[in-house]
Design a protein around this motif. Structure first.
Motif, PDB file in Angstrom:
ATOM      1  N   SER A  92      51.930 -17.990  38.899  1.00 37.28           N
ATOM      2  CA  SER A  92      50.702 -18.610  39.416  1.00 37.28           C
ATOM      3  C   SER A  92      49.737 -17.535  39.896  1.00 37.28           C
ATOM      4  O   SER A  92      50.110 -16.696  40.718  1.00 37.28           O
ATOM      5  N   ALA A  94      47.295 -18.237  41.749  1.00 32.35           N
ATOM      6  CA  ALA A  94      46.787 -18.711  43.039  1.00 32.35           C
ATOM      7  C   ALA A  94      47.657 -18.292  44.220  1.00 32.35           C
ATOM      8  O   ALA A  94      47.309 -18.553  45.370  1.00 32.35           O
ATOM      9  N   ARG A 139      53.526 -24.706  44.684  1.00 30.33           N
ATOM     10  CA  ARG A 139      52.297 -25.375  45.107  1.00 30.33           C
ATOM     11  C   ARG A 139      52.171 -25.407  46.623  1.00 30.33           C
ATOM     12  O   ARG A 139      51.076 -25.258  47.172  1.00 30.33           O
ATOM     13  N   GLU A 142      51.013 -22.059  47.848  1.00 26.12           N
ATOM     14  CA  GLU A 142      49.581 -21.853  47.575  1.00 26.12           C
ATOM     15  C   GLU A 142      48.704 -22.486  48.654  1.00 26.12           C
ATOM     16  O   GLU A 142      47.641 -21.957  48.987  1.00 26.12           O
ATOM     17  N   ARG A 143      49.130 -23.628  49.198  1.00 28.83           N
ATOM     18  CA  ARG A 143      48.297 -24.360  50.151  1.00 28.83           C
ATOM     19  C   ARG A 143      48.713 -24.146  51.604  1.00 28.83           C
ATOM     20  O   ARG A 143      48.111 -24.727  52.512  1.00 28.83           O
TER      21      ARG A 143
END
Length: 265
Positions: A92, A94, A139, A142-143
Motif C-alpha cells: 500500500s 498509503a 486499512r 492507514e487511518r
C-alpha cells in the motif's frame, strides 16, 4: 507465528507476516532493521522504540509503526506481550513513511489477536479469510490516529548527542544557558536551531524527556512526589498532569500496569 526473534522476521515468507512475542521487564532488542515495514503492538506493558531521529513511547494497547529499512531498537520498561505485522512496502502506498506511535482501534486489536490462529504460510489469495484479515489491518493502519508520544532528536550531531545525554539523566539544574555554553552557541542561535530541528521549544522538550526518564524509575518503585521534585516539577500534581498528557494514563495506572507484569509474577 509465536516467538520469532527480530533478526529472523525477514526470513519468513509472504507479503504480510504476523508474529507474537513475550518480553520481560528490562529486555532490550539491539538496533536492527527489516525489509518490511513493521507494526509493533503491545497488548500490555510499555516499551520505548528508538531510532537515530528520536524515541517513541508505546503504552499498553498502542502500536509503533516502523517503516521498512529504518534502524531501530526496543527497550521494554514493563513486561510486554507484542504482536507484530510485517508489511512489504508495495502492499500500500498509503502506509506511513515515518516512525510514529498510533492509536489502535477495537477492530484492529481484534484482528491482531486473530492473526495468532493463522498458519504461517496461509492462503492469502484474494477473498480468503487470511487475506481479508490482513487487508483490514492494513486499512486500519492507514487511518490510525498519530499520538504525540515521541521525543525527537535534532539532526545536528552535537545537539543530538546533548539531547541523548540529557534523556539518560535529566537534571532540573541543567538549563538553556548550560547547553549554550557546552555547545558554544549563542542563546538566540541555540533556540532557533533547537525549535527548527525538534519542532518544540527547549523547555517543552525537557519536560517530555523528564517524563520518559521517569518511567523506569516509577516501575522500580520510586515515590511519585520525590521523583517529580527530582526532575524539576513544582509538585506531584504538575508531574501527574504532564505524565497523563503524554502517556495517556496517570502515574498510578502506569504503576499498576508495571507491577501486574513484574518479573516475579
Amino acid at each position: 507465528m509465536r516467538n520469532v526473534l527480530a533478526g529472523q522476521a525477514d526470513q519468513l515468507p509472504g507479503r504480510i507476516v504476523a508474529t507474537s512475542n513475550e518480553y520481560p521487564t528490562g529486555h532490550r532488542i539491539a538496533r536492527h532493521s527489516h525489509r518490511r515495514s513493521q507494526l509493533l503492538y503491545g497488548a500490555h506493558g510499555i516499551m520505548v522504540v528508538g531510532t537515530q531521529a528520536g524515541r517513541w513511547m508505546v503504552p499498553p494497547e498502542r502500536a509503533a509503526w516502523i517503516p521498512a529499512g529504518m534502524a531501530h531498537d526496543v527497550h521494554v520498561l514493563a513486561q510486554i506481550s507484542t504482536r507484530s505485522i510485517y508489511v512489504e512496502p508495495e502492499v500500500s502506498a498509503a502506509l506511513p513513511g515515518d516512525c510514529r506511535v498510533i492509536g489502535v482501534s477495537t477492530l484492529m486489536r481484534e484482528l491482531l489477536l486473530e492473526t495468532l490462529d493463522l498458519p504461517l504460510q496461509a492462503d492469502t489469495a484474494g477473498g480468503s479469510r487470511p487475506d481479508l484479515i490482513y487487508s483490514l489491518i492494513v486499512r486500519e493502519i492507514e487511518r490510525a490516529p498519530v499520538l504525540p508520544l515521541d521525543i525527537p532528536f535534532p539532526s545536528e550531531p552535537r545537539l543530538a548527542a546533548r539531547c541523548r545525554a540529557y534523556l539518560a539523566q535529566p537534571s532540573p539544574h541543567d538549563g538553556i544557558d548550560d547547553w549554550c555554553r557546552d555547545l558554544a552557541m549563542s542563546r538566540r542561535t541555540f533556540t532557533r536551531r533547537f525549535r527548527a530541528q525538534t519542532g518544540s521549544s527547549f523547555a517543552q522538550w525537557c519536560r517530555q524527556a523528564a517524563i520518559f526518564a521517569a518511567l523506569p524509575r516509577l516501575a522500580a518503585g520510586e515515590p511519585i512526589t520525590a521523583l517529580a521534585l527530582d526532575l524539576g516539577y513544582e509538585s506531584a500534581s504538575a508531574f501527574t498532569t504532564m505524565f497523563k498528557r503524554l502517556i495517556g494514563m496517570p502515574p498510578s495506572r502506569y504503576l499498576a500496569t508495571a507491577r501486574a507484569y513484574a518479573p516475579e509474577r
